[in-house]
Write an enzyme that holds these catalytic residues in place. Structure first.
Site, PDB file in Angstrom:
ATOM      1  CG  LEU A 185     -88.486  12.242 -32.417  1.00  0.00           C
ATOM      2  CD1 LEU A 185     -88.368  12.573 -30.919  1.00  0.00           C
ATOM      3  CD2 LEU A 185     -89.075  13.418 -33.156  1.00  0.00           C
ATOM      4  CB  CYS A 186     -89.694   8.047 -32.630  1.00  0.00           C
ATOM      5  SG  CYS A 186     -90.437   6.603 -31.825  1.00  0.00           S
ATOM      6  CG  HIS A 187     -91.846   4.591 -35.757  1.00  0.00           C
ATOM      7  ND1 HIS A 187     -92.045   4.566 -34.397  1.00  0.00           N
ATOM      8  CD2 HIS A 187     -91.732   3.288 -36.139  1.00  0.00           C
ATOM      9  CE1 HIS A 187     -92.053   3.315 -33.966  1.00  0.00           C
ATOM     10  NE2 HIS A 187     -91.866   2.516 -35.003  1.00  0.00           N
TER      11      HIS A 187
END
Length: 288
Positions: A185-187
């Protein structure tokens, strides 16, 4: 109330390194998460299947202007998905590229969230003394591998080393070939770029996949304006994935998660709880 500064805060441990500004932390961190209990019916009790988590062992990433961002893995993005998977019955092994401790953005720790902090304290010995990924590859890649999934949390620290690692490539190739889950998730989806190490762009293993990822527009825009980072990133996660034929499903950060085959992704820290629920559900289906 005194206006909080939007200037990145100097890291006293390293030359020319900076933490997020005081103001940005009020926008991006919270003492509690949105965890509101587990959603699965029964946990797995077989004891045979585990999850491999690959954490970052790097504290600093260099910006375009030469300044260093003092980062690591985002604790909510790591611990909240772990919380759901752990309580769903899956032990989590922790590895880093070097075998050095996992670096966490402690400034984002949800200190008043008992469930998350209890899990953090339970796993702290593994975070401080993780396995070296290279050393456990034979076990991960074995025909009788105990691992059912690989989890790679976000935080900007994942951009250092992980997307270029041949060892991470081997794990991702294994996951794709053996139909195992990849959770990030995210980066964290920057890690998927490792699957392309040594490959032609047109042969990128995740080409055609759909996923959620932290928007480049926020790294280029709001994260600069509010002093979350001391400069612009040297390369952008979403743009690099898109060039390789990945379809990005989100534009903003709303807590959106997405499942494409065995790839489970989320858009930001806001997706941590949703991704944990999804991951626990999918892993429990896989062991039925």
């Amino acid at each position: 109330m005194t206006d909080l500064s939007k200037n990145p805060v100097a890291d006293r441990a390293e030359h020319n390194a900076f933490f997020p500004s005081e103001y940005s932390l009020t926008q991006y961190t919270s003492k509690k998460t949105d965890f509101d209990g587990f959603k699965f019916d029964k946990p797995y009790t077989g004891g045979k299947h585990k999850v491999l988590m690959i954490g970052t062992d790097e504290r600093y990433i260099e910006m375009q202007n030469g300044k260093l961002f003092s980062t690591g893995n985002h604790p909510v993005e790591m611990l909240l998905p772990m919380l759901h998977m752990h309580h769903a019955g899956f032990e989590i092994d922790v590895a880093t590229l070097s075998g050095n401790p996992v670096k966490l953005e402690i400034w984002a720790m949800p200190e008043e969230d008992k469930a998350v902090m209890d899990l953090y304290n339970q796993y702290l010995p593994k975070l401080v003394n993780p396995k070296k990924l290279e050393d456990i590859l034979p076990e991960v890649l074995a025909e009788d591998s105990p691992y059912i999934a690989v989890f790679i949390p976000g935080g900007h620290g994942v951009l250092a080393g992980v997307p270029h690692s041949k060892d991470v490539k081997k794990v991702l190739d294994w996951a794709l070939n053996k139909d195992k889950h990849v959770i990030t998730l995210c980066h964290g989806p920057a890690s998927l770029l490792a699957a392309g190490v040594g490959e032609k762009a047109e042969d990128f293993p995740f080409k055609g996949y759909e996923l959620c990822v932290f928007p480049d527009s926020l790294d280029e825009g709001a994260n600069q304006a509010i002093g979350y980072m001391p400069g612009k990133l040297q390369w952008l996660v979403g743009g690099n994935l898109a060039k390789l034929g990945v379809k990005i499903m989100n534009e903003g950060i709303t807590g959106q998660v997405h499942k494409d085959r065995k790839l489970l992704t989320g858009d930001s820290p806001l997706a941590s709880n949703n991704l944990g629920i999804l991951a626990a559900d999918e892993l429990l289906k896989a062991v039925k």
